[in-house]
Each structure stands twice: as structure tokens, then as C-alpha cells.
Design a protein around this motif. Structure first.
Motif, mmCIF file in Angstrom:
data_model
loop_
_atom_site.group_PDB
_atom_site.id
_atom_site.type_symbol
_atom_site.label_atom_id
_atom_site.label_comp_id
_atom_site.label_asym_id
_atom_site.label_seq_id
_atom_site.Cartn_x
_atom_site.Cartn_y
_atom_site.Cartn_z
ATOM 1 N N HIS A 88 72.433 -27.812 29.358
ATOM 2 C CA HIS A 88 73.691 -27.384 29.966
ATOM 3 C C HIS A 88 74.321 -28.503 30.798
ATOM 4 O O HIS A 88 75.513 -28.758 30.722
ATOM 5 C CB HIS A 88 73.469 -26.144 30.826
ATOM 6 C CG HIS A 88 74.672 -25.678 31.561
ATOM 7 N ND1 HIS A 88 75.754 -25.114 30.923
ATOM 8 C CD2 HIS A 88 75.000 -25.707 32.872
ATOM 9 C CE1 HIS A 88 76.678 -24.818 31.808
ATOM 10 N NE2 HIS A 88 76.248 -25.162 32.999
ATOM 11 N N ALA A 89 73.500 -29.165 31.597
ATOM 12 C CA ALA A 89 73.995 -30.242 32.451
ATOM 13 C C ALA A 89 72.869 -31.227 32.723
ATOM 14 O O ALA A 89 71.697 -30.873 32.654
ATOM 15 C CB ALA A 89 74.520 -29.677 33.762
ATOM 16 N N ARG A 125 70.489 -21.378 31.030
ATOM 17 C CA ARG A 125 71.025 -22.738 31.062
ATOM 18 C C ARG A 125 69.964 -23.677 31.629
ATOM 19 O O ARG A 125 69.196 -23.295 32.506
ATOM 20 C CB ARG A 125 72.275 -22.809 31.942
ATOM 21 C CG ARG A 125 73.381 -21.894 31.494
ATOM 22 C CD ARG A 125 74.001 -22.402 30.194
ATOM 23 N NE ARG A 125 75.093 -21.557 29.779
ATOM 24 C CZ ARG A 125 75.070 -20.805 28.694
ATOM 25 N NH1 ARG A 125 74.005 -20.760 27.939
ATOM 26 N NH2 ARG A 125 76.106 -20.069 28.358
ATOM 27 N N GLN A 141 79.193 -23.303 39.136
ATOM 28 C CA GLN A 141 79.894 -23.106 37.870
ATOM 29 C C GLN A 141 79.084 -22.160 36.980
ATOM 30 O O GLN A 141 79.661 -21.271 36.326
ATOM 31 C CB GLN A 141 80.122 -24.440 37.155
ATOM 32 C CG GLN A 141 80.904 -24.309 35.867
ATOM 33 C CD GLN A 141 82.290 -23.738 36.079
ATOM 34 O OE1 GLN A 141 83.023 -24.164 36.966
ATOM 35 N NE2 GLN A 141 82.664 -22.764 35.273
ATOM 36 N N GLN A 142 77.772 -22.321 36.973
ATOM 37 C CA GLN A 142 76.922 -21.417 36.190
ATOM 38 C C GLN A 142 77.071 -19.983 36.686
ATOM 39 O O GLN A 142 77.180 -19.063 35.887
ATOM 40 C CB GLN A 142 75.454 -21.874 36.282
ATOM 41 C CG GLN A 142 74.452 -20.878 35.760
ATOM 42 C CD GLN A 142 74.612 -20.529 34.291
ATOM 43 O OE1 GLN A 142 75.122 -21.325 33.529
ATOM 44 N NE2 GLN A 142 74.183 -19.345 33.917
ATOM 45 N N ILE A 153 69.323 -27.400 33.412
ATOM 46 C CA ILE A 153 69.835 -28.578 34.113
ATOM 47 C C ILE A 153 68.684 -29.572 34.170
ATOM 48 O O ILE A 153 67.578 -29.220 34.570
ATOM 49 C CB ILE A 153 70.289 -28.214 35.539
ATOM 50 C CG1 ILE A 153 71.381 -27.143 35.485
ATOM 51 C CG2 ILE A 153 70.774 -29.459 36.275
ATOM 52 C CD1 ILE A 153 71.692 -26.525 36.835
ATOM 53 N N ILE A 179 77.255 -27.629 39.878
ATOM 54 C CA ILE A 179 76.805 -27.129 38.573
ATOM 55 C C ILE A 179 76.311 -25.691 38.700
ATOM 56 O O ILE A 179 76.632 -24.839 37.872
ATOM 57 C CB ILE A 179 75.717 -28.048 37.994
ATOM 58 C CG1 ILE A 179 76.324 -29.397 37.609
ATOM 59 C CG2 ILE A 179 75.044 -27.412 36.783
ATOM 60 C CD1 ILE A 179 75.308 -30.474 37.293
#
Length: 95
Positions: free
Chosen positions: A70-71, A47, A88-89, A49, A85
Motif C-alpha cells: 500500500h505504501a 493494507r 489516509q487509510q 506499509i 498514510i
């Protein structure tokens, strides 16, 4: 950026945190981040960020439309937002 891409050829991190720096002098891209995101596409569990400046939101949105992020967090980055974040990952990776 070359070192980061070389690193990704050897390892597959769960998360990459990077910064979007708009570079208007590039003809065919908006940022060197595009090269990194293109490589990360081949790593489905990684992911990304991205931190970005609000003034470059339109350019960043164009990049996001083409390559997965991802974010994203606009500057100034609040530690709590990043922590949320990342938590959550971690939870998603555990499922």
C-alpha cells in the motif's frame, strides 16, 4: 514471520507495518517479507506499509512489482509521513 502469518490466519487487520530486510543469501526470494505479502494478498481490505533502506531500493522495487504494498517509507521514518498514510487509510476504510 511464522507467528505473523499464523496471526493473519486468525485475524484480518486493517493495516500491517513491516520492514523490508534484503537477504542476498535467499535463492528464490529477496526477503522473508515476501511470505507475509503472499498471505496478505488473500486479505483484500488489509493494507501493508513497508519501511526499507534506500540502498536496497532496486530489490524492494522488484518485490513491489510482484506483490502489493500500500505504501513504502524509506529510513529514517518520519512520524508525520507514517501518520499521514495511516490517516489516509482510516479515511479510505470509512468510505
Amino acid at each position: 514471520m511464522r507467528k505473523a502469518i499464523g496471526f493473519l490466519k486468525q485475524r484480518k487487520p486493517d493495516v500491517i507495518v513491516a520492514e523490508f530486510n534484503f537477504q542476498s543469501d535467499f535463492r528464490d526470494r529477496t526477503s522473508s517479507l515476501e511470505s507475509l505479502l503472499a498471505v496478505v494478498q488473500r486479505l483484500p481490505s488489509t493494507r501493508v506499509i513497508v519501511f526499507y533502506e534506500r540502498e536496497f531500493t532496486p530489490q524492494f522495487d522488484k518485490l513491489r512489482a510482484r506483490l502489493p504494498v500500500h505504501a513504502a517509507i524509506a529510513f529514517p521514518v518520519e512520524a508525520g509521513a507514517l501518520q499521514e498514510i495511516l490517516q489516509q487509510q482510516a479515511a479510505d476504510a470509512g468510505n
